[in-house]
Write a protein that holds these residues in place. Structure first.
Motif, short mmCIF file in Angstrom:
data_model
loop_
_atom_site.label_atom_id
_atom_site.label_comp_id
_atom_site.label_asym_id
_atom_site.label_seq_id
_atom_site.Cartn_x
_atom_site.Cartn_y
_atom_site.Cartn_z
N ASN A 1 -9.44 9.84 -6.15
CA ASN A 1 -9.70 10.64 -7.34
C ASN A 1 -9.40 12.10 -7.02
OD1 ASN A 1 -11.00 8.60 -9.13
ND2 ASN A 1 -12.48 8.51 -7.46
N VAL A 2 -9.18 12.89 -8.07
CA VAL A 2 -8.97 14.32 -7.88
C VAL A 2 -10.17 14.89 -7.13
CG1 VAL A 2 -8.78 16.54 -9.08
CG2 VAL A 2 -7.49 14.55 -9.90
N GLY A 3 -9.89 15.69 -6.10
CA GLY A 3 -10.95 16.29 -5.29
C GLY A 3 -11.22 15.55 -3.99
N ASP A 4 -10.75 14.30 -3.89
CA ASP A 4 -10.95 13.54 -2.65
C ASP A 4 -10.11 14.13 -1.52
OD1 ASP A 4 -12.54 11.81 -4.08
OD2 ASP A 4 -11.13 10.12 -4.02
N PHE A 5 -10.63 14.06 -0.29
CA PHE A 5 -9.86 14.45 0.89
C PHE A 5 -9.33 13.17 1.52
CE2 PHE A 5 -9.13 15.29 5.35
CZ PHE A 5 -8.40 16.47 5.29
N VAL A 6 -8.05 13.15 1.86
CA VAL A 6 -7.45 12.00 2.52
C VAL A 6 -6.84 12.43 3.85
CG1 VAL A 6 -6.99 10.75 0.37
CG2 VAL A 6 -5.24 12.27 1.28
N ASN A 7 -6.79 11.49 4.76
CA ASN A 7 -6.14 11.71 6.05
C ASN A 7 -4.78 11.03 6.06
OD1 ASN A 7 -8.13 13.17 7.74
ND2 ASN A 7 -9.40 11.39 7.28
N ASP A 8 -3.92 11.46 6.96
CA ASP A 8 -2.62 10.84 7.14
C ASP A 8 -2.80 9.33 7.35
OD1 ASP A 8 0.04 10.34 7.66
OD2 ASP A 8 0.02 11.19 9.67
N GLY A 9 -2.11 8.54 6.55
CA GLY A 9 -2.19 7.09 6.69
C GLY A 9 -3.21 6.41 5.80
N ASP A 10 -4.08 7.18 5.14
CA ASP A 10 -5.07 6.57 4.22
C ASP A 10 -4.33 5.94 3.03
OD1 ASP A 10 -7.14 7.46 5.80
OD2 ASP A 10 -7.88 8.94 4.36
N VAL A 11 -4.84 4.79 2.58
CA VAL A 11 -4.27 4.12 1.42
C VAL A 11 -4.71 4.87 0.16
CG1 VAL A 11 -4.21 1.99 0.07
CG2 VAL A 11 -4.25 1.88 2.58
N ILE A 12 -3.73 5.27 -0.67
CA ILE A 12 -4.07 5.98 -1.89
C ILE A 12 -3.93 5.11 -3.13
CG2 ILE A 12 -3.71 8.30 -0.99
CD1 ILE A 12 -0.96 8.31 -2.25
N SER B 1 -2.16 20.68 0.80
CA SER B 1 -2.37 20.80 2.24
C SER B 1 -1.84 22.15 2.68
CB SER B 1 -1.64 19.68 2.98
OG SER B 1 -1.86 19.75 4.36
N MET B 2 -2.66 22.93 3.31
CA MET B 2 -2.29 24.28 3.77
C MET B 2 -1.70 25.11 2.63
SD MET B 2 -0.87 23.43 7.59
CE MET B 2 0.37 22.29 7.02
N LYS B 3 -2.33 25.03 1.44
CA LYS B 3 -1.95 25.78 0.24
C LYS B 3 -0.58 25.38 -0.30
CE LYS B 3 -5.01 29.48 1.26
NZ LYS B 3 -5.70 30.47 0.56
N MET B 4 -0.07 24.22 0.12
CA MET B 4 1.19 23.70 -0.42
C MET B 4 0.88 22.44 -1.21
SD MET B 4 3.86 24.09 2.80
CE MET B 4 4.00 22.35 2.81
N GLU B 5 1.60 22.24 -2.32
CA GLU B 5 1.47 21.01 -3.08
C GLU B 5 2.49 20.02 -2.55
OE1 GLU B 5 1.61 21.55 -7.30
OE2 GLU B 5 -0.04 23.00 -7.28
N VAL B 6 2.00 18.83 -2.17
CA VAL B 6 2.85 17.81 -1.56
C VAL B 6 2.79 16.54 -2.40
CG1 VAL B 6 3.28 16.45 0.53
CG2 VAL B 6 2.35 18.78 0.72
N PRO B 7 3.90 16.18 -3.07
CA PRO B 7 3.89 14.94 -3.85
C PRO B 7 3.98 13.72 -2.92
CG PRO B 7 6.03 16.00 -4.03
CD PRO B 7 5.15 16.92 -3.22
N ILE B 8 3.21 12.69 -3.24
CA ILE B 8 3.30 11.42 -2.54
C ILE B 8 4.04 10.46 -3.47
CG2 ILE B 8 2.01 9.53 -1.47
CD1 ILE B 8 1.70 12.27 -0.07
N ASN C 1 0.84 -1.20 0.00
CA ASN C 1 0.00 0.00 0.00
C ASN C 1 0.87 1.25 0.00
OD1 ASN C 1 -2.39 -1.49 0.18
ND2 ASN C 1 -2.38 -1.47 2.40
N VAL C 2 0.48 2.23 -0.80
CA VAL C 2 1.09 3.56 -0.73
C VAL C 2 0.09 4.42 0.02
CG1 VAL C 2 1.91 5.54 -2.05
CG2 VAL C 2 2.33 3.22 -2.91
N THR C 3 0.56 5.07 1.09
CA THR C 3 -0.34 5.83 1.96
C THR C 3 -0.02 7.32 1.93
OG1 THR C 3 1.12 5.44 3.87
CG2 THR C 3 -0.67 3.86 3.52
N ALA C 4 -1.02 8.11 2.30
CA ALA C 4 -0.84 9.56 2.40
C ALA C 4 0.04 9.87 3.60
CB ALA C 4 -2.20 10.24 2.54
#
Length: 71
Positions: free
Chosen positions: A56-67, A35-42, A4-7
């Motif tokens: 999908n684009v527009g989804d909100f994810v939490n820390d640890g969510d599987v992407i 996040s907080m107006k910064m672009e963060v690559p995963i 799994n790749v996670t946020a």
């Protein structure tokens, strides 16, 4: 073996750079979060083939969510 790749932080998905069937390398950017107006690559945490993209684009994810899932 599936991996799994996670946020790494909470944020909104603004770009999905891969799709199912793509081959990725460890360290490759696969999703971009805002996040907080910064672009963060995963990045992919291992080499593998993308089996499933869970966001999908527009989804909100939490820390640890599987992407996405790699095999």
């Amino acid at each position: 073996m599936m991996k799994n790749v996670t946020a790494s932080m909470a944020g909104t998905v603004i770009n999905v750079l891969v799709q199912a069937g793509d081959q990725v390398n460890q360290g490759q950017d696969v999703v971009v979060l805002e996040s907080m107006k910064m672009e963060v690559p995963i990045q992919a945490e291992a080499d593998g083939k993308v089996v499933e993209v869970k966001v999908n684009v527009g989804d909100f994810v939490n820390d640890g969510d599987v992407i996405l899932v790699l095999e």
